[in-house]
Design an enzyme around this catalytic site. Structure first.
Site, short mmCIF file in Angstrom:
data_model
loop_
_atom_site.label_atom_id
_atom_site.label_comp_id
_atom_site.label_asym_id
_atom_site.label_seq_id
_atom_site.Cartn_x
_atom_site.Cartn_y
_atom_site.Cartn_z
N SER A 1 9.37 -0.24 23.56
CA SER A 1 9.81 -0.22 24.95
C SER A 1 10.15 1.17 25.47
O SER A 1 10.62 1.30 26.59
CB SER A 1 11.02 -1.15 25.11
OG SER A 1 12.14 -0.57 24.49
N SER B 1 7.67 -5.14 33.82
CA SER B 1 8.56 -4.00 34.09
C SER B 1 8.25 -3.31 35.41
O SER B 1 7.08 -3.19 35.81
CB SER B 1 8.40 -2.98 32.95
OG SER B 1 8.95 -1.74 33.32
N GLU C 1 8.18 -0.32 35.65
CA GLU C 1 7.33 0.82 35.32
C GLU C 1 5.88 0.58 35.77
O GLU C 1 5.12 1.53 35.95
CB GLU C 1 7.35 1.09 33.81
CG GLU C 1 8.59 1.79 33.32
CD GLU C 1 8.70 3.23 33.82
OE1 GLU C 1 7.89 4.06 33.44
OE2 GLU C 1 9.62 3.51 34.61
N TYR D 1 2.79 2.93 27.99
CA TYR D 1 3.66 1.74 28.01
C TYR D 1 3.40 0.93 29.27
O TYR D 1 3.20 -0.28 29.22
CB TYR D 1 5.12 2.19 27.95
CG TYR D 1 6.12 1.11 28.31
CD1 TYR D 1 6.51 0.15 27.37
CD2 TYR D 1 6.68 1.05 29.59
CE1 TYR D 1 7.43 -0.84 27.72
CE2 TYR D 1 7.59 0.07 29.93
CZ TYR D 1 7.96 -0.88 28.99
OH TYR D 1 8.86 -1.86 29.33
N ALA E 1 3.58 12.46 32.35
CA ALA E 1 3.52 11.94 33.73
C ALA E 1 4.83 11.21 33.95
O ALA E 1 5.32 10.52 33.05
CB ALA E 1 2.34 11.01 33.92
P1 NAP Z 1 14.78 -2.94 23.28
O1 NAP Z 1 16.26 -2.90 23.23
O2 NAP Z 1 13.99 -1.69 23.00
O3 NAP Z 1 14.29 -4.10 22.30
C1 NAP Z 1 12.93 -4.24 21.95
C2 NAP Z 1 12.81 -5.38 20.98
O4 NAP Z 1 11.41 -5.51 20.62
C3 NAP Z 1 13.58 -5.16 19.66
O5 NAP Z 1 14.08 -6.39 19.22
C4 NAP Z 1 12.47 -4.68 18.73
O6 NAP Z 1 12.75 -4.93 17.37
C5 NAP Z 1 11.32 -5.56 19.20
N1 NAP Z 1 10.02 -5.07 18.76
C6 NAP Z 1 9.55 -3.81 18.78
N2 NAP Z 1 8.32 -3.74 18.26
C7 NAP Z 1 8.02 -5.01 17.88
C8 NAP Z 1 6.90 -5.59 17.22
N3 NAP Z 1 5.84 -4.86 16.84
N4 NAP Z 1 6.90 -6.91 16.97
C9 NAP Z 1 7.99 -7.67 17.34
N5 NAP Z 1 9.09 -7.18 17.93
C10 NAP Z 1 9.09 -5.86 18.19
O7 NAP Z 1 14.28 -3.44 24.73
P2 NAP Z 1 15.11 -4.19 25.87
O8 NAP Z 1 15.74 -3.17 26.73
O9 NAP Z 1 15.92 -5.27 25.26
O10 NAP Z 1 13.91 -4.81 26.73
C11 NAP Z 1 13.40 -6.11 26.43
C12 NAP Z 1 11.99 -6.23 27.02
O11 NAP Z 1 12.04 -6.04 28.43
C13 NAP Z 1 10.98 -5.22 26.51
O12 NAP Z 1 9.72 -5.84 26.48
C14 NAP Z 1 10.99 -4.13 27.57
O13 NAP Z 1 9.75 -3.45 27.56
C15 NAP Z 1 11.18 -4.98 28.80
N6 NAP Z 1 11.86 -4.34 29.93
C16 NAP Z 1 13.07 -3.73 29.75
C17 NAP Z 1 13.73 -3.18 30.83
C18 NAP Z 1 15.06 -2.50 30.67
O14 NAP Z 1 15.45 -1.77 31.60
N7 NAP Z 1 15.78 -2.73 29.59
C19 NAP Z 1 13.16 -3.28 32.12
C20 NAP Z 1 11.94 -3.93 32.26
C21 NAP Z 1 11.30 -4.48 31.17
P3 NAP Z 1 13.57 -3.86 16.46
O15 NAP Z 1 15.02 -4.13 16.76
O16 NAP Z 1 13.15 -4.22 15.10
O17 NAP Z 1 13.14 -2.49 16.91
N1 GDD Z 2 15.06 8.65 27.74
C1 GDD Z 2 15.37 9.76 28.41
N2 GDD Z 2 15.93 10.80 27.72
N3 GDD Z 2 15.09 9.83 29.73
C2 GDD Z 2 15.42 10.96 30.38
C3 GDD Z 2 16.03 12.04 29.75
C4 GDD Z 2 16.29 11.96 28.35
O1 GDD Z 2 16.79 12.88 27.71
N4 GDD Z 2 16.26 13.00 30.68
C5 GDD Z 2 15.83 12.53 31.85
N5 GDD Z 2 15.30 11.30 31.68
C6 GDD Z 2 14.66 10.50 32.73
C7 GDD Z 2 13.27 9.98 32.34
O2 GDD Z 2 12.30 11.02 32.51
C8 GDD Z 2 13.11 8.84 33.33
O3 GDD Z 2 12.64 9.31 34.57
C9 GDD Z 2 14.55 8.33 33.51
O4 GDD Z 2 15.41 9.32 32.96
C10 GDD Z 2 14.82 7.00 32.84
O5 GDD Z 2 14.39 7.10 31.50
P1 GDD Z 2 14.71 5.94 30.43
O6 GDD Z 2 16.16 5.66 30.40
O7 GDD Z 2 14.03 6.31 29.15
O8 GDD Z 2 14.05 4.64 31.09
P2 GDD Z 2 12.62 4.38 31.74
O9 GDD Z 2 12.85 4.14 33.20
O10 GDD Z 2 11.64 5.39 31.35
O11 GDD Z 2 12.18 3.02 31.02
C11 GDD Z 2 13.14 1.98 30.85
O12 GDD Z 2 13.13 1.13 31.99
C12 GDD Z 2 11.88 0.46 32.22
C13 GDD Z 2 12.05 -0.38 33.50
O13 GDD Z 2 11.73 0.40 34.60
C14 GDD Z 2 12.75 1.22 29.59
O14 GDD Z 2 13.74 0.27 29.30
C15 GDD Z 2 11.43 0.47 29.76
O15 GDD Z 2 11.20 -0.36 28.62
C16 GDD Z 2 11.54 -0.40 31.03
O16 GDD Z 2 10.33 -1.08 31.25
#
Ligand code: NAP
Ligand code: GDD
Length: 347
Positions: A90, A131, A133, A155, A286
Site C-alpha cells: 500500500s 483509493s 490515488e 500503486y 510523479a
Molecule cells: P496497511 O496498513 O499497509 O496494511 C496492508 C495490509 O495488506 C497488511 O495487513 C499487509 O500484511 C497486507 N498485505 C501486504 N501484502 C500482501 C500480500 N502479498 N498478500 C496478502 N496481504 C498482504 O494498509 P491500510 O492503510 O490498512 O489500507 C488498507 C487497504 O486500503 C489497502 O489496500 C490500501 O491500499 C487501501 N487504502 C488505504 C487508504 C489509507 O489512507 N489508509 C486509502 C485508500 C485505500 P503485513 O502486515 O504482513 O504487511
Molecule cells: N510517506 C511519505 N514520507 N510521504 C511524504 C513524505 C515522507 O517523508 N514527505 C512528504 N510526503 C508526501 C508524499 O509525497 C505525499 O504527497 C503525501 O505526503 C502523503 O504521502 P503518504 O502518507 O505516503 O500517503 P499517500 O497519499 O501517498 O498514500 C496513502 O493514501 C492513499 C489514499 O489516497 C496510502 O495509504 C495509500 O495506500 C492510499 O491509497
C-alpha cells in the site's frame, strides 16, 4: 445464519479497525496473514489474545494474495458471507521501487480473489479497497464517483485495474461487489512510513529527546485526511445496502503536509521549522499534488458521516505517540534500549 467475514490485510491499520467493528457486531471474522520471521500481528493481538473478549470468533489463516490456490482452499473451507479485500503493497513510494510485485498483489491479487469468490456456492458480498490515488492528477476539485481517473504511480495504476475488475465482475456475473474509493485515513495505528505517522512519531520522539530532526519530502502536497475508525464503518455500510455500488469516502477538507507538521509540533509547543528538513530521497518520480473528496453520495445513501475532524485526528495521533515515546525513553534511561535514529529509507 451467523455473518462470517473474510478479511485480507487484517494485520494492517484498516484490517484491525474493521475486525474490531465486525466482532462487536457479532460476526465470525477470518483473516489472511502472511508468514513472517516476526509475528506482525501487533494491531490485532488485543483481539486475538484476550481470552475473555472476541478471540473465540477470530481466526487467522496463512496465505498471500499472490497465491490463488491457497485463497481458493481457504474460501471453500470458510464459506464467508462477506469478503473485504484490504490486502495490498500500500505504499505509493515503494510501488515505484517494486512496481511488478505491487501489480501482482494489488491488481492480480484482487482478480485472483474475485475469481475464487465467483466460484463459491453461496452469494458473497465483496468490498474492494479502492483509493483516491486513482484520481491522481485530478481534473476537478473535489473528486466524486464521476471524476475520471489519472493514476500517478504503479500503486495507483494497479488500484485502477482492481477497481475495474471489481466493477466488471459485478456487471458480468451479477456479483455484489462494491468499491470504496477511500481518501487518506489515519490513526495511531497508521504505518510509520506514511507521512502523518512519520510526523507524529517524530514530534513525540523529538520532544522526549530521542530524535533530533525529521526528514521529509514534498511539504506542499495536500491530502484529505480522515480517521480510519470512521472509514471502516463506511466499508461495512456499503455491503449492507440492497444494491452494490461504488462510493467516495472523505471528509471534504484538505490540508498540506506543511500544515500537518505545524499542527503536530504546535501540540507539544515546538516550532516545526526548527526540526523539519527536506531530504530529496522522499520525493516521488510523479506526485499527486492534491486530493479532496466529495462524499455526498455516501452521506445520502449510506447515512455515513466522518466524526473526527483534522485537529482532533492530529491530537489523537500525537497523544498516542507521546505515550509510546515515554515508554521508549524509560527503556533508554534504564539502559535497556539504544536510541535509534532511522534515516536513509525511501519511504
Ligand atoms: P496497511 O496498513 O499497509 O496494511 C496492508 C495490509 O495488506 C497488511 O495487513 C499487509 O500484511 C497486507 N498485505 C501486504 N501484502 C500482501 C500480500 N502479498 N498478500 C496478502 N496481504 C498482504 O494498509 P491500510 O492503510 O490498512 O489500507 C488498507 C487497504 O486500503 C489497502 O489496500 C490500501 O491500499 C487501501 N487504502 C488505504 C487508504 C489509507 O489512507 N489508509 C486509502 C485508500 C485505500 P503485513 O502486515 O504482513 O504487511
Ligand atoms: N510517506 C511519505 N514520507 N510521504 C511524504 C513524505 C515522507 O517523508 N514527505 C512528504 N510526503 C508526501 C508524499 O509525497 C505525499 O504527497 C503525501 O505526503 C502523503 O504521502 P503518504 O502518507 O505516503 O500517503 P499517500 O497519499 O501517498 O498514500 C496513502 O493514501 C492513499 C489514499 O489516497 C496510502 O495509504 C495509500 O495506500 C492510499 O491509497
Amino acid at each position: 445464519m451467523a455473518q462470517r467475514a473474510f478479511i485480507t490485510g487484517i494485520t494492517g491499520q484498516d484490517g484491525s479497525y474493521l475486525s474490531e467493528f465486525l466482532l462487536a457486531k457479532g460476526y465470525e471474522v477470518h483473516g489472511l496473514v502472511r508468514r513472517s520471521s516476526t509475528f506482525g500481528t501487533e494491531r490485532i493481538d488485543h483481539l486475538y489474545l484476550d481470552p475473555h473478549l472476541e478471540s473465540a470468533r477470530l481466526f487467522l489463516h496463512y496465505g498471500d494474495l499472490t497465491d490463488g490456490n491457497t485463497l481458493s482452499r481457504l474460501l471453500q473451507e470458510i464459506q464467508p458471507t462477506e469478503v473485504y479485500n484490504l490486502g495490498a503493497q500500500s505504499h505509493v513510494a515503494v510501488s515505484f521501487l517494486n512496481p511488478i510485485y505491487t501489480a501482482d498483489v494489488v491488481a492480480l491479487g484482487t482478480l485472483r480473489l474475485l475469481e475464487v469468490v465467483r466460484q463459491l456456492d453461496q452469494p458473497v458480498r465483496f468490498y474492494q479497497a479502492s483509493s483516491s490515488e486513482m484520481f491522481g492528477k485530478a481534473t476537478e476539485v473535489p473528486q466524486n464517483e464521476e471524476t475520471p481517473f489519472h493514476p500517478r504511480s504503479p500503486y495507483a495504476v494497479a488500484k485502477v485495474y482492481a477497481f475495474w475488475q471489481t466493477l466488471n465482475h459485478r456487471e458480468a456475473y451479477g456479483m455484489f461487489n462494491c468499491n470504496g474509493i477511500l481518501f487518506n485515513h489515519e490513526s495511531p495505528r497508521r504505518g510509520e512510513t506514511f507521512v502523518t505517522r512519520k510526523i507524529t512519531r517524530a514530534v513525540a520522539r523529538i520532544k522526549r529527546g530521542l530524535q533530533e530532526r525529521l526528514y521529509l519530502g514534498n511539504l506542499d502536497a495536500e491530502r484529505d485526511w480522515g480517521f480510519a475508525g470512521d472509514y471502516v464503518r463506511a466499508m461495512w455500510l456499503m455491503l449492507q445496502q440492497d444494491e452494490p455500488d461504488d462510493f467516495v469516502i472523505a471528509t471534504g477538507t484538505r490540508r498540506s503536509v506543511r500544515e500537518f507538521c505545524e499542527a503536530a509540533f504546535a501540540l507539544v509547543n515546538l516550532d516545526w521549522e526548527q526540526y523539519v528538513k527536506i531530504d530529496q530521497r522522499y520525493l516521488r518520480p510523479a506526485e499527486v499534488d492534491m486530493v479532496e473528496g466529495d462524499a455526498s453520495k455516501a452521506r445520502r445513501v449510506l447515512g455515513w458521516e466522518p466524526t473526527v475532524a483534522f485537529d482532533q485526528l492530529v491530537e489523537m495521533m500525537v497523544e498516542a505517540d507521546m505515550e509510546l515515546a515515554a515508554h521508549e525513553r524509560t527503556l533508554v534511561d534504564a539502559g535497556l534500549k539504544q536510541v535509534e535514529w532511522r534515516q536513509g529509507r525511501h519511504d
